[in-house]
Design a protein around this motif. Structure first.
Motif, PDB file in Angstrom:
ATOM      1  N   ALA A 243       0.727  -1.063   0.064  1.00 12.50           N
ATOM      2  CA  ALA A 243      -0.020  -0.051  -0.020  1.00 12.50           C
ATOM      3  C   ALA A 243       1.011   1.236   0.170  1.00 12.50           C
ATOM      4  N   ASP A 244       0.330   2.337  -0.342  1.00  9.26           N
ATOM      5  CA  ASP A 244       0.884   3.551  -0.451  1.00  9.26           C
ATOM      6  C   ASP A 244       1.544   3.826   1.051  1.00  9.26           C
ATOM      7  N   SER A 245       1.087   3.439   1.983  1.00  7.03           N
ATOM      8  CA  SER A 245       1.226   3.655   3.509  1.00  7.03           C
ATOM      9  C   SER A 245       2.585   2.672   3.743  1.00  7.03           C
ATOM     10  N   GLY A 246       2.981   1.473   2.942  1.00  4.37           N
ATOM     11  CA  GLY A 246       4.218   0.698   3.138  1.00  4.37           C
ATOM     12  C   GLY A 246       3.415  -0.750   3.480  1.00  4.37           C
ATOM     13  N   ARG A 247       2.316  -0.859   3.812  1.00  3.09           N
ATOM     14  CA  ARG A 247       1.873  -2.139   4.490  1.00  3.09           C
ATOM     15  C   ARG A 247       1.988  -2.860   3.354  1.00  3.09           C
ATOM     16  N   ILE A 248       2.278  -4.439   3.761  1.00  2.00           N
ATOM     17  CA  ILE A 248       2.289  -5.459   2.871  1.00  2.00           C
ATOM     18  C   ILE A 248       1.042  -6.182   3.271  1.00  2.00           C
ATOM     19  N   ASP A 249       0.381  -6.801   1.927  1.00  2.00           N
ATOM     20  CA  ASP A 249      -0.732  -7.653   2.047  1.00  2.00           C
ATOM     21  C   ASP A 249      -0.396  -8.992   0.961  1.00  2.00           C
ATOM     22  N   ALA A 250      -0.562  -9.869   1.506  1.00  2.00           N
ATOM     23  CA  ALA A 250      -0.132 -11.341   0.611  1.00  2.00           C
ATOM     24  C   ALA A 250      -1.255 -12.304   0.539  1.00  2.00           C
ATOM     25  N   VAL A 251      -1.792 -12.378  -0.717  1.00  2.00           N
ATOM     26  CA  VAL A 251      -2.760 -13.280  -0.831  1.00  2.00           C
ATOM     27  C   VAL A 251      -2.582 -14.413  -1.684  1.00  2.00           C
ATOM     28  N   LEU A 252      -2.955 -15.805  -0.870  1.00  2.00           N
ATOM     29  CA  LEU A 252      -2.730 -16.931  -1.602  1.00  2.00           C
ATOM     30  C   LEU A 252      -3.852 -17.432  -1.971  1.00  2.00           C
ATOM     31  N   ARG A 253      -3.908 -17.978  -3.411  1.00  2.00           N
ATOM     32  CA  ARG A 253      -5.169 -18.905  -4.051  1.00  2.00           C
ATOM     33  C   ARG A 253      -4.545 -20.107  -4.702  1.00  2.00           C
ATOM     34  N   GLY A 254      -5.286 -21.012  -4.575  1.00  2.00           N
ATOM     35  CA  GLY A 254      -5.043 -22.210  -5.700  1.00  2.00           C
ATOM     36  C   GLY A 254      -5.430 -22.020  -7.070  1.00  2.00           C
ATOM     37  N   ARG A 255      -4.607 -22.761  -7.830  1.00  2.00           N
ATOM     38  CA  ARG A 255      -4.807 -22.352  -9.140  1.00  2.00           C
ATOM     39  C   ARG A 255      -4.708 -23.930 -10.088  1.00  2.00           C
ATOM     40  N   PRO A 256      -5.164 -23.819 -11.412  1.00  2.00           N
ATOM     41  CA  PRO A 256      -4.874 -25.182 -11.920  1.00  2.00           C
ATOM     42  C   PRO A 256      -3.387 -25.287 -12.743  1.00  2.00           C
ATOM     43  N   ARG A 257      -2.769 -24.128 -12.613  1.00  2.00           N
ATOM     44  CA  ARG A 257      -1.565 -24.383 -13.009  1.00  2.00           C
ATOM     45  C   ARG A 257      -0.395 -23.544 -12.339  1.00  2.00           C
ATOM     46  N   GLY A 258       0.766 -23.616 -12.741  1.00  2.00           N
ATOM     47  CA  GLY A 258       1.711 -22.648 -11.994  1.00  2.00           C
ATOM     48  C   GLY A 258       3.104 -22.897 -12.839  1.00  2.00           C
ATOM     49  N   TYR A 259       4.219 -21.897 -12.437  1.00  2.00           N
ATOM     50  CA  TYR A 259       5.338 -22.023 -12.882  1.00  2.00           C
ATOM     51  C   TYR A 259       6.173 -22.758 -12.368  1.00  2.00           C
ATOM     52  N   ARG A 260       7.038 -23.706 -13.228  1.00  2.00           N
ATOM     53  CA  ARG A 260       7.933 -24.698 -12.686  1.00  2.00           C
ATOM     54  C   ARG A 260       8.727 -24.098 -11.549  1.00  2.00           C
ATOM     55  N   PRO A 261       9.065 -25.172 -10.712  1.00  2.00           N
ATOM     56  CA  PRO A 261       9.993 -24.554  -9.348  1.00  2.00           C
ATOM     57  C   PRO A 261      11.471 -24.359  -9.667  1.00  2.00           C
ATOM     58  N   MET A 262      12.051 -23.589  -8.785  1.00  2.00           N
ATOM     59  CA  MET A 262      13.308 -23.093  -8.934  1.00  2.00           C
ATOM     60  C   MET A 262      14.354 -24.325  -8.716  1.00  2.00           C
ATOM     61  N   LEU A 263      15.568 -23.838  -9.334  1.00  2.00           N
ATOM     62  CA  LEU A 263      16.699 -24.942  -9.207  1.00  2.00           C
ATOM     63  C   LEU A 263      16.629 -25.573  -7.692  1.00  2.00           C
TER      64      LEU A 263
END
Length: 419
Positions: A243-263
């Motif tokens: 937010a403009d105030s600097g506050r962090i908000d993180a929302v996680l949701r399930g999806r049918p697909r996603g990026y491959r994992p890191m090394l």
């Protein structure tokens, strides 16, 4: 962008691709639509591997399509303008002059994201002219080129761990003249030199959010990444906003697909167990849990974290969940209230437990992630109170220093039904 590239004879294929995306409802952003029409994909994807071998083959047989060869051109153009992911690199190989035709062995270490997923991610970020954009793991640079076209020259930068891929993307993006920059480095560290960024997009799945990414996010900014586990079956998409105030908000949701994992974060696979499961699905027992719906993403996301080490075989006739490292599995059926189980680990009992917790929590579809804990632990919760569903994300594993052939499979999204 130079006029000869804008007016390339393949513009009709690009227009057809855009029409298809708009007709399906995947593409709604007019700025992104214009970028898709302007960016010639053939410059960024000059070749493509096609898998010849069937599932389970080892070594794998491939065929390389060379877009400059007349015998390959039509098939290659159809492929790179399709909704498929484009396979580009085996085992971190240099990409300057790959021989066309058949080749055996190796595994893909880089590919482009299939276009509907690219569109979805960039639209979720909300690109606009003048916004500073960071791409983590850009691979061949397709989404980076689109973002640069929208944000403007000099506003978009990508950090690519793989040396040959970084050089390949840099060379092709320079040809486009969109003003995007690619630097070779550790994407997990972000790119502090140009921070802060209004928009950050990760093309690699991570088990938790690297702290540098959050630190480099500007006020009013958005960060989008896949939160990965060892299963490709049930990924999570995390949207972080400051937010403009600097506050962090993180929302996680399930999806049918996603990026491959890191090394260093290899996916599990049910493939090696498929024949054994078909021959002996296990011992039947009653269950109160009917197979959960495929689109119950909130449940499956929780299962990926609370019942770790499981992977689903989406090609099985009935729901089949495998714990490959424990030589255990569960097969739904033969009746509506029965399940077959095999091995030392009762896979279905674990899913029953997670499902009961998920129902008790109110069938959550989204979760909050606390990224501000001073201990470095990133906690996930469905809400407040004693019935909330909660877990903690694992820490980032230690990685070797980047090298030219030491790669992660960058910039790729896999649909769950492809396993």
């Amino acid at each position: 962008m130079s006029s000869d590239l804008r007016l390339a004879p393949t513009s009709g294929r690009r227009a057809a691709m855009v029409d298809r995306l708009m007709s399906s409802g995947a593409l709604t952003d007019p700025l992104l639509r214009d970028a898709l029409l302007r960016v010639p994909r053939e410059v960024l994807l000059p070749h493509a591997y096609v898998r010849v071998s069937g599932p389970g083959a080892d070594p794998i047989d491939w065929r390389l399509l060379d877009g400059s060869h007349p015998d390959d051109r039509e098939e290659w153009l159809d492929l790179i303008h399709s909704d498929d992911s484009i396979l580009l690199q085996r085992d971190g190989e240099p990409l300057g002059s790959l021989p066309r035709g058949p080749v055996t062995g190796g595994h893909m270490t880089s590919m482009s994201t299939f276009t509907p997923a690219t569109v979805e991610g960039l639209q979720d970020l909300g690109l606009a002219p003048g916004r500073r954009y960071l791409e983590l793991g850009p691979g061949p640079g397709v989404s980076l080129a689109l973002a640069a076209t929208v944000t403007g020259a000099g506003r978009a930068v990508g950090v690519e761990r793989d040396g040959p891929m970084a050089a390949f993307a840099r060379r092709n993006l320079d040809r486009l003249g969109v003003g995007a920059t690619v630097v070779e480095g550790d994407a997990l560290a972000g790119h502090e030199h140009r921070a802060p960024y209004d928009r950050i997009h990760s093309g690699i799945g991570v088990p938790c959010v690297p702290p540098g990414w959050v630190e480099q996010l500007a006020c009013g900014g958005r960060l989008l990444t896949t939160l990965t586990t060892r299963t490709p079956s049930w990924p999570g998409q995390l949207l972080v906003t400051r937010a403009d105030s600097g506050r962090i908000d993180a929302v996680l949701r399930g999806r049918p697909r996603g990026y491959r994992p890191m090394l260093g974060y290899a996916w599990l696979s049910a493939l090696d167990h498929r024949a054994r499961i078909e021959a002996d699905p296990g011992t039947a027992r009653p269950t109160r849990l009917a197979p959960p719906a495929d689109d119950a993403y909130g449940f499956w996301l929780a299962a990926a974290h609370l019942a770790p080490g499981l992977v689903r075989d989406f090609q099985a006739k009935t729901m089949t969940i495998v714990a490959p490292e424990d030589d255990s599995w569960a097969v739904a059926g033969p009746g509506d209230r029965t399940v077959r189980v095999h091995g030392r680990r009762d896979v279905w009992a674990e899913l029953e437990t997670v499902h009961a917790l998920w129902v008790r929590a109110g069938h959550p579809e989204t979760y909050r992630v606390d990224l501000s804990d001073g201990t470095g632990i990133q906690a996930v919760t469905s809400g407040t109170g004693p019935t909330a569903l909660t877990w903690s994300l694992p820490r980032l594993p230690a990685l070797p220093r980047p090298r030219g052939r030491d790669t992660h499979p960058s910039t790729s999204v896999e649909p769950t039904d492809s396993k």
